[in-house]
Write an enzyme that holds these catalytic residues in place. Structure first.
Site, short mmCIF file in Angstrom:
data_model
loop_
_atom_site.label_atom_id
_atom_site.label_comp_id
_atom_site.label_asym_id
_atom_site.label_seq_id
_atom_site.Cartn_x
_atom_site.Cartn_y
_atom_site.Cartn_z
N HIS A 1 0.87 -1.19 0.00
CA HIS A 1 0.00 0.00 0.00
C HIS A 1 0.90 1.23 0.00
CE1 HIS A 1 -3.55 -2.45 1.22
NE2 HIS A 1 -2.58 -3.24 1.66
N HIS B 1 -8.17 -8.52 -0.57
CA HIS B 1 -7.68 -8.98 0.72
C HIS B 1 -8.69 -9.98 1.29
CE1 HIS B 1 -5.03 -5.54 0.47
NE2 HIS B 1 -4.53 -5.73 1.67
N GLU C 1 -6.83 -12.88 5.90
CA GLU C 1 -5.86 -12.20 6.77
C GLU C 1 -6.44 -12.22 8.19
OE1 GLU C 1 -5.52 -7.95 6.17
OE2 GLU C 1 -3.54 -7.83 7.14
N ASP D 1 3.56 -5.23 2.28
CA ASP D 1 2.27 -4.69 2.76
C ASP D 1 2.35 -3.20 3.12
OD1 ASP D 1 -0.43 -5.00 3.11
OD2 ASP D 1 -0.32 -6.10 4.99
#
Ligand code: ADE
Ligand code: ZN
Length: 335
Positions: free
Chosen positions: A15, A192, A195, A273
């Protein structure tokens, strides 16, 4: 035998707002008069304690990027750093919602980021693409607004659409329409899942969003049938081990399922990430996983090859990247 540092790397899951170096956030905060004292400590480290407070700190850090030039600085810094670690390709998640909250249009946000990626490429040859994300906990209307904006303002470097944010909120069915629009427009898609959610969340993402790549996906390991399905359907996992350990999904690298998933035939890649939030980098992810599970240079090269093959970029770019990967193999030390 190739030394780990010379193994060319590729990243599919980072990100860009979450990659902001604390020093850059602090200096832009001073410039724009934004108070970041609640999210940056005196040692220049991000302050957060769990997934919810991490997401809040990420929102505040994002709010200091107010102009295309600010975003250009950020993407250039990130891609230069990736290249310095041996990466030849990187995809970044970009968040039009965060840009809009800081007062920037989608177009100027993307153009700012693209110019930074281009500048880094001129100097380092690293190739970059962007995946626009909708934020799950902002709801389906917001995610559909993002996809419409992306489709209505095509940019050659925005090649994918994804779903990030709090997996504990909102069922994937709510986002099926947005993902259908993205696929029909020719964008690569990823979401996503797996997770903070378990196997059911992964299954729902596959069913309703029809993705061939999953952000994380690691909790699929809790369901044997699902692991087999991922392997059989060639679903590629964007695994972020350091992030998972920082956020408490697993307590230690040796308990992380990345090695087991790979042994079961699931396609895995390694990713950072939100690197400074989790004290990691792409290079550290390759190194720590390799050290823990005894992965050799050959294993790391396979990880990079999987990432390039699953990348959201055109065929000619993939071919060029694979040639670079193969030539590094034949001429160790020259990549
Ligand atoms: N946004 C930024 N980092 C994220 C993560 N690890 N999971 C979900 N959404 C995110
Ligand atoms: Zn992520």
């Amino acid at each position: 035998m190739i030394e780990p540092i010379t193994v060319p790397k590729a990243e599919l899951h980072c990100h860009i707002e979450g990659a902001a170096p604390p020093t850059l956030v602090r200096s832009l905060a001073e410039q724009h008069g934004v108070d970041v004292s609640g999210v940056l400590d005196g040692n220049g480290k991000y302050i957060w304690s769990d997934f919810t407070t991490f997401l809040k700190a990420y929102d505040v850090a994002s709010s200091v990027f107010k102009t295309p030039a600010d975003y250009s600085l950020l993407s250039e810094a990130y891609f230069r750093m990736l290249a310095a670690e041996g990466a030849i390709y990187g995809e970044i998640f970009v968040s039009p919602d965060h840009a809009q909250a800081a007062g920037l249009s989608y177009r100027s946000y993307v153009e700012g980021l693209a110019s930074g990626i281009e500048r880094a490429k001129l100097d380092t040859a690293i190739e970059g693409r962007m995946i626009a994300i909708g934020v799950r906990h902002f709801g389906s209307a917001s995610v559909e607004r993002v996809v419409k904006e992306v489709i209505g303002n095509p940019h050659p470097m925005v090649t994918g659409f994804g779903l990030a944010g709090d997996e504990r909120s909102g069922h994937p069915a709510n986002f099926a329409k947005a993902f259908r629009m993205a696929s029909e427009a020719g964008l690569g898609t990823t979401a996503h899942a797996g997770e903070f959610g378990g196997p059911d969340s992964v299954i729902a993402a596959l069913e309703f969003l029809r993705v061939k790549r999953l952000g994380h996906g690691v909790r699929a390991i809790e369901d044997k049938e699902l692991v087999k399905r991922l392997a059989d359907e060639d679903i590629v996992l964007e695994v972020c081990p350091g992030s998972n350990i920082s956020l408490g999904v697993y307590t230690h690298m040796r308990f992380h399922p990345v090695n087991m998933l790979r042994r079961e035939g699931v396609k895995v890649t390694l990713n950072s990430d939100d690197p400074p939030f989790f004290g990691t980098t792409l290079g550290k992810e390759y190194a720590s996983v390799s050290e823990t599970f005894g992965w050799k240079a050959e294993d790391q090269i396979e990880i990079t090859r999987t990432a390039i093959e699953a990348a959201f970029c055109d065929k000619a770019t993939k071919t060029r990247l694979l040639v670079r990967l193969d030539s590094a193999l034949q001429n160790p030390g020259t990549s």
